[in-house]
Scaffold this motif. Structure first.
Motif, PDB file in Angstrom:
ATOM      1  N   TYR A   1      43.308  15.392 -16.503  1.00  0.00           N
ATOM      2  CA  TYR A   1      42.798  16.763 -16.393  1.00  0.00           C
ATOM      3  C   TYR A   1      43.074  17.284 -14.989  1.00  0.00           C
ATOM      4  O   TYR A   1      42.968  16.537 -14.023  1.00  0.00           O
ATOM      5  CB  TYR A   1      41.288  16.807 -16.682  1.00  0.00           C
TER       6      TYR A   1
ATOM      7  N   GLU B   1      31.719  16.013 -18.563  1.00  0.00           N
ATOM      8  CA  GLU B   1      30.804  16.037 -19.720  1.00  0.00           C
ATOM      9  C   GLU B   1      31.575  16.055 -21.035  1.00  0.00           C
ATOM     10  O   GLU B   1      31.155  15.450 -22.030  1.00  0.00           O
ATOM     11  CB  GLU B   1      29.882  17.259 -19.658  1.00  0.00           C
ATOM     12  N   ALA B   2      32.709  16.752 -21.064  1.00  0.00           N
ATOM     13  CA  ALA B   2      33.497  16.881 -22.299  1.00  0.00           C
ATOM     14  C   ALA B   2      34.402  15.674 -22.531  1.00  0.00           C
ATOM     15  O   ALA B   2      35.131  15.636 -23.522  1.00  0.00           O
ATOM     16  CB  ALA B   2      34.325  18.167 -22.248  1.00  0.00           C
TER      17      ALA B   2
ATOM     18  N   HIS C   1      33.810  23.163 -12.798  1.00  0.00           N
ATOM     19  CA  HIS C   1      34.829  22.819 -13.791  1.00  0.00           C
ATOM     20  C   HIS C   1      34.901  21.299 -13.993  1.00  0.00           C
ATOM     21  O   HIS C   1      35.091  20.832 -15.117  1.00  0.00           O
ATOM     22  CB  HIS C   1      36.192  23.357 -13.355  1.00  0.00           C
TER      23      HIS C   1
ATOM     24  N   LEU D   1      36.998  14.901 -20.754  1.00  0.00           N
ATOM     25  CA  LEU D   1      38.399  15.194 -20.419  1.00  0.00           C
ATOM     26  C   LEU D   1      38.867  14.373 -19.221  1.00  0.00           C
ATOM     27  O   LEU D   1      40.051  14.178 -19.013  1.00  0.00           O
ATOM     28  CB  LEU D   1      38.567  16.691 -20.128  1.00  0.00           C
TER      29      LEU D   1
ATOM     30  N   GLY E   1      25.392  25.073 -20.964  1.00  0.00           N
ATOM     31  CA  GLY E   1      26.182  24.020 -21.595  1.00  0.00           C
ATOM     32  C   GLY E   1      26.288  22.789 -20.740  1.00  0.00           C
ATOM     33  O   GLY E   1      26.422  21.680 -21.257  1.00  0.00           O
ATOM     34  N   ARG E   2      26.231  22.979 -19.398  1.00  0.00           N
ATOM     35  CA  ARG E   2      26.282  21.798 -18.534  1.00  0.00           C
ATOM     36  C   ARG E   2      24.860  21.334 -18.240  1.00  0.00           C
ATOM     37  O   ARG E   2      23.944  22.135 -18.173  1.00  0.00           O
ATOM     38  CB  ARG E   2      27.036  22.120 -17.251  1.00  0.00           C
TER      39      ARG E   2
ATOM     40  N   SER F   1      30.575  10.586 -13.617  1.00  0.00           N
ATOM     41  CA  SER F   1      29.360  10.702 -14.439  1.00  0.00           C
ATOM     42  C   SER F   1      28.189  10.028 -13.727  1.00  0.00           C
ATOM     43  O   SER F   1      28.379   9.089 -12.936  1.00  0.00           O
ATOM     44  CB  SER F   1      29.591  10.036 -15.791  1.00  0.00           C
TER      45      SER F   1
ATOM     46  N   ALA G   1      32.046  20.167 -16.175  1.00  0.00           N
ATOM     47  CA  ALA G   1      32.321  20.478 -17.582  1.00  0.00           C
ATOM     48  C   ALA G   1      33.344  19.501 -18.156  1.00  0.00           C
ATOM     49  O   ALA G   1      33.193  19.011 -19.280  1.00  0.00           O
ATOM     50  CB  ALA G   1      32.819  21.918 -17.706  1.00  0.00           C
ATOM     51  N   ALA G   2      34.380  19.200 -17.373  1.00  0.00           N
ATOM     52  CA  ALA G   2      35.438  18.299 -17.851  1.00  0.00           C
ATOM     53  C   ALA G   2      34.904  16.885 -18.051  1.00  0.00           C
ATOM     54  O   ALA G   2      35.226  16.223 -19.049  1.00  0.00           O
ATOM     55  CB  ALA G   2      36.605  18.298 -16.864  1.00  0.00           C
TER      56      ALA G   2
END
Lengths: 130, 384
Positions: free
Chosen positions: B77, B100-101, B94, B103, B3-4, B219, B97-98
């Protein structure tokens, strides 16, 4: 099935120790030995745990000699593979701690502890006793 | 951990706090905050840019809250995952993931400890466990000693092999101006030092010092606009194996094998592609185990692999170029500093100890008693 309002896994284990016995559990769903004692079995999650008393024989899996303080003699800490198929931490006594060797056969004896220490199992060399 | 995306985020800032022995009454959060501002200065971001906070510390039960209060920021977050020294590698996973999402966009990962000042017993108190505590192991040392003893028995690893790890770390530390240890060390000195938990002498064990650190992630797109060359997160892997040493399935095989496989797969790299390794060296046995489990030598060969100065300066594989937890700094949960050295190597900032052409660096964290294993593979722009 453990009713935690009445007894705990450690409580039962300590009660066996007080009787001089090393106890463990078996998950009767998959017939696997379970140690340390639990309310539910690992993997299966089953509450079908049956208490058994070990024959108290095992083999040293690994060993270290702890030098805790200058005014105390070094002591042994070992991991013991119990014949019934589980591993536990313990201490091998009655022998120079440096002479405790991996692969050595050992047998259980219960240290009854005192006011501050709950009873706990230790081991001594099994020698020809098996 | 699917997913990442490889390279979707980068480390843009990295810094230690003051290290070694800090002033009386310094708090762990003083150190985390100091490191956070240094890491932000490193990349040119401001406190107001930070919207993700990741903190783990044994002396601060609710780390993200404590740091947010101290800096008076309101992160969108936050994450206080604490799995020992590898916590911060898991925070990278983590944070990626945050980010990318959506958050958060700018994540700070921080750590601090005053364990030398207040004593290790006070900084990291242990829970009573009736299945281990009555036997009085010195934890975590005795747990790692049990692993070392088993490795020696099973594979013929020697105390001299273990000492090689400490000596290599010391040689690297002498090239690092901020390392705690300043004097050379010999194999003989390691072997003859005070015995702590056989087969470990005090020189087989990491330092007990104060310190902390912080890194800033964002990012890939934003990373390109900042001061320093971005150090991309190419792959990570995080695995929990057990909590207590009596429940570790095989004391000679760590879950680094699985965390490494996850990280290599995501990064699309092989061990042979890695230019330098930053391996959690709380004890001399750990780099030996991780070199095996991360695929740099066959299982059981780690001791012979490190012999003859192979991981020391000028050796065949640069490992722990900072001097490691054994000689540079070990403030209790050392994983963040493990990553900082790998990040600096990829940036080319390491001066006398710089690995030439370091494009890919692997940072491996270990927590508890070989319990949690987390791997992060970092890469330069050229590796994307």
């Amino acid at each position: 099935m453990t009713d935690l309002s009445k007894q705990s896994p450690l409580g039962v284990y300590v009660d066996y120790c007080k009787k001089g016995q090393l106890a463990y559990q078996v998950c009767t769903d998959d017939n696997t030995p379970v140690f340390y004692p639990r309310t539910v079995a690992p993997n299966t999650g089953s509450a079908n745990l049956e208490w058994r008393v070990s024959k108290g024989l095992g083999t040293v899996y690994s060993t270290t000699v702890v030098h805790a303080a200058k005014d105390q003699p070094p002591h042994n800490v070992a991991l013991i593979d119990i014949d019934e198929g589980y591993r536990m931490m313990s201490r091998v006594e009655g022998i120079d701690p440096m002479q405790v060797k991996i692969g050595m056969r050992v047998k259980v004896k219960i240290n009854q502890g005192d006011e501050k220490q709950l009873p706990y199992p230790v081991f001594t060399p099994a020698g020809d006793a098996e | 951990m699917s997913g990442r995306k490889r390279g979707s985020v980068a480390v843009v800032g990295a810094a230690e706090s003051d290290l070694g022995l800090v002033a009386p009454l310094t708090s762990p959060v003083d150190l985390i905050a100091q490191a956070t501002m240094r890491a932000l200065d490193d990349c040119g971001l401001k406190l107001s840019d930070v919207d993700g906070l990741f903190v783990a510390a044994t002396q601060v039960r609710m780390g993200p809250m404590a740091l947010a209060e101290y800096l008076r920021i309101k992160p969108r977050y936050f994450d206080g995952t604490i799995i020992g020294g590898s916590s911060f590698m898991s925070h990278v996973t983590h944070a990626q993931a945050a980010i990318e999402a959506g958050l958060c966009e700018v994540a700070v990962i921080g750590y601090g400890s005053t364990q030398r000042s207040v004593s290790r017993a006070a900084a990291s108190p242990r829970e009573y466990n009736h299945y281990e505590s009555p036997y009085k192991p010195i934890l975590p040392i005795s747990a790692y000693a049990l692993a070392a003893a088993r490795h020696m028995h099973q594979y013929g690893t020697t105390r001299e092999h273990l000492a090689e790890v400490a000596v290599a770390a010391r040689q690297w530390a002498l090239l690092n101006p901020i390392a705690w240890e300043k004097e050379p060390l010999t194999i003989e000195q390691v072997l003859k030092a005070r015995m702590v938990s056989y087969p470990f002498t005090v020189r087989d064990c990491c330092l007990v010092v104060d310190g902390g650190g912080a890194i800033v992630l964002t990012s890939a797109a934003r990373a390109k606009t900042l001061k320093k060359p971005p150090v991309y997160v190419l792959g990570t892997g995080d695995v929990l194996s057990h909590a207590t040493i009596s429940n570790m399935p095989d004391l000679t095989v760590t879950a680094a094998k699985e965390s490494g496989e996850q990280a290599y797969k995501m990064a699309g790299v092989k061990p042979g592609d890695v230019d330098m390794l930053s391996l959690y060296d709380a004890f001399t046995i750990t780099p030996i185990l991780f070199l095996e489990d991360l695929g740099f030598c066959p299982k059981g060969e780690g001791g012979r692999f490190v012999a003859g100065g192979a991981i020391a300066p000028g050796g065949k594989l640069p490992v722990n170029t900072s001097g490691g937890g054994l000689s540079y700094c070990h403030p209790g949960m050392y994983g963040l500093l493990v990553m900082i050295e790998a990040i600096r190597q990829v940036r080319g900032e390491c001066g006398a100890r710089q690995v030439k052409g370091c494009e890919i660096a692997l940072a491996h964290g270990n927590g508890g008693v070989l319990s949690s294993q987390c791997t992060v593979i970092f890469g330069s722009e050229a590796t994307l």
